[in-house]
Design a protein around this motif. Structure first.
Motif, PDB file in Angstrom:
ATOM      1  N   VAL A 124     -26.500  53.905 -18.103  1.00  0.00           N
ATOM      2  CA  VAL A 124     -25.047  53.720 -17.996  1.00  0.00           C
ATOM      3  C   VAL A 124     -24.382  53.699 -19.378  1.00  0.00           C
ATOM      4  O   VAL A 124     -23.164  53.653 -19.463  1.00  0.00           O
ATOM      5  N   PHE A 125     -25.186  53.777 -20.437  1.00  0.00           N
ATOM      6  CA  PHE A 125     -24.617  53.768 -21.786  1.00  0.00           C
ATOM      7  C   PHE A 125     -23.824  55.050 -22.034  1.00  0.00           C
ATOM      8  O   PHE A 125     -24.335  56.149 -21.888  1.00  0.00           O
ATOM      9  N   VAL A 126     -22.564  54.866 -22.394  1.00  0.00           N
ATOM     10  CA  VAL A 126     -21.690  55.950 -22.844  1.00  0.00           C
ATOM     11  C   VAL A 126     -21.092  55.463 -24.158  1.00  0.00           C
ATOM     12  O   VAL A 126     -20.442  54.408 -24.194  1.00  0.00           O
ATOM     13  N   TYR A 127     -21.311  56.201 -25.220  1.00  0.00           N
ATOM     14  CA  TYR A 127     -20.888  55.773 -26.552  1.00  0.00           C
ATOM     15  C   TYR A 127     -19.412  55.381 -26.573  1.00  0.00           C
ATOM     16  O   TYR A 127     -19.034  54.349 -27.124  1.00  0.00           O
ATOM     17  N   ARG A 128     -18.557  56.188 -25.970  1.00  0.00           N
ATOM     18  CA  ARG A 128     -17.119  55.928 -25.965  1.00  0.00           C
ATOM     19  C   ARG A 128     -16.811  54.555 -25.360  1.00  0.00           C
ATOM     20  O   ARG A 128     -15.965  53.823 -25.851  1.00  0.00           O
ATOM     21  N   ASP A 129     -17.511  54.206 -24.292  1.00  0.00           N
ATOM     22  CA  ASP A 129     -17.274  52.924 -23.626  1.00  0.00           C
ATOM     23  C   ASP A 129     -17.746  51.744 -24.459  1.00  0.00           C
ATOM     24  O   ASP A 129     -17.028  50.765 -24.635  1.00  0.00           O
ATOM     25  N   TRP A 130     -18.964  51.833 -24.966  1.00  0.00           N
ATOM     26  CA  TRP A 130     -19.597  50.689 -25.621  1.00  0.00           C
ATOM     27  C   TRP A 130     -19.252  50.562 -27.103  1.00  0.00           C
ATOM     28  O   TRP A 130     -19.155  49.447 -27.608  1.00  0.00           O
ATOM     29  N   CYS A 131     -19.088  51.679 -27.796  1.00  0.00           N
ATOM     30  CA  CYS A 131     -18.916  51.630 -29.252  1.00  0.00           C
ATOM     31  C   CYS A 131     -17.544  52.070 -29.735  1.00  0.00           C
ATOM     32  O   CYS A 131     -17.220  51.886 -30.912  1.00  0.00           O
ATOM     33  N   GLU A 132     -16.760  52.661 -28.877  1.00  0.00           N
ATOM     34  CA  GLU A 132     -15.407  53.076 -29.265  1.00  0.00           C
ATOM     35  C   GLU A 132     -14.335  52.312 -28.493  1.00  0.00           C
ATOM     36  O   GLU A 132     -13.172  52.694 -28.512  1.00  0.00           O
TER      37      GLU A 132
END
Length: 143
Positions: A124-132
């Motif tokens: 479920v990791f999506v960079y935009r969700d978690w880090c942006e």
């Protein structure tokens, strides 16, 4: 005297701020806007050294930089989980998740739930969700 009462005088080293500096800035974030910070400042401060300060700021609904602190908690969670807790200690992470579940308001409980989901379902990791900041902006719970 609390951080809310103190005057923020700037960071001695913005790349490595102290807990006191970060706390003072968080209650006066317009004094040094995020746009003036070093590139990827969120990634720099979202580590072990400042996580308890960031957690305290994110737990305070009156903190003007609360969303920034919560965003950093998402980065911290993703970094720990995705590295198999080589980046951050698992015990500290779980203490924060459990405290957010017990004492936190809806955005903090959402962070805790999303963190548990990421641990159980790494896909479920999506960079935009978690880090942006996507999950913070949308205040969204993962399915």
């Amino acid at each position: 005297m609390t951080a809310q009462d103190s005057t923020f005088r700037g960071f001695a080293n913005p790349v490595d701020p102290s807990s006191a500096e970060l706390r003072a800035w968080a209650y006066q974030p317009d004094s040094v806007p995020l746009a003036a910070m070093p590139q990827d400042w969120d990634l720099l401060v979202a580590g072990n050294g400042l996580v308890t300060t960031l957690f305290d700021l994110a737990m305070d609904p009156a903190c003007p930089a609360r969303r920034f602190a919560l965003h950093c908690l998402y980065i911290y969670a993703a970094g720990g989980i995705r590295s198999g807790f080589r980046a951050h200690p698992k015990r500290r992470f779980w203490k924060l998740v459990e405290r957010a579940e017990r004492e936190g308001d809806e955005p903090m409980r959402t962070w805790a739930q999303n963190s548990r989901i990421l641990l159980a379902q790494p896909d479920v990791f999506v960079y935009r969700d978690w880090c942006e900041g996507g999950l913070v902006r949308e205040n969204r719970r993962l399915p």
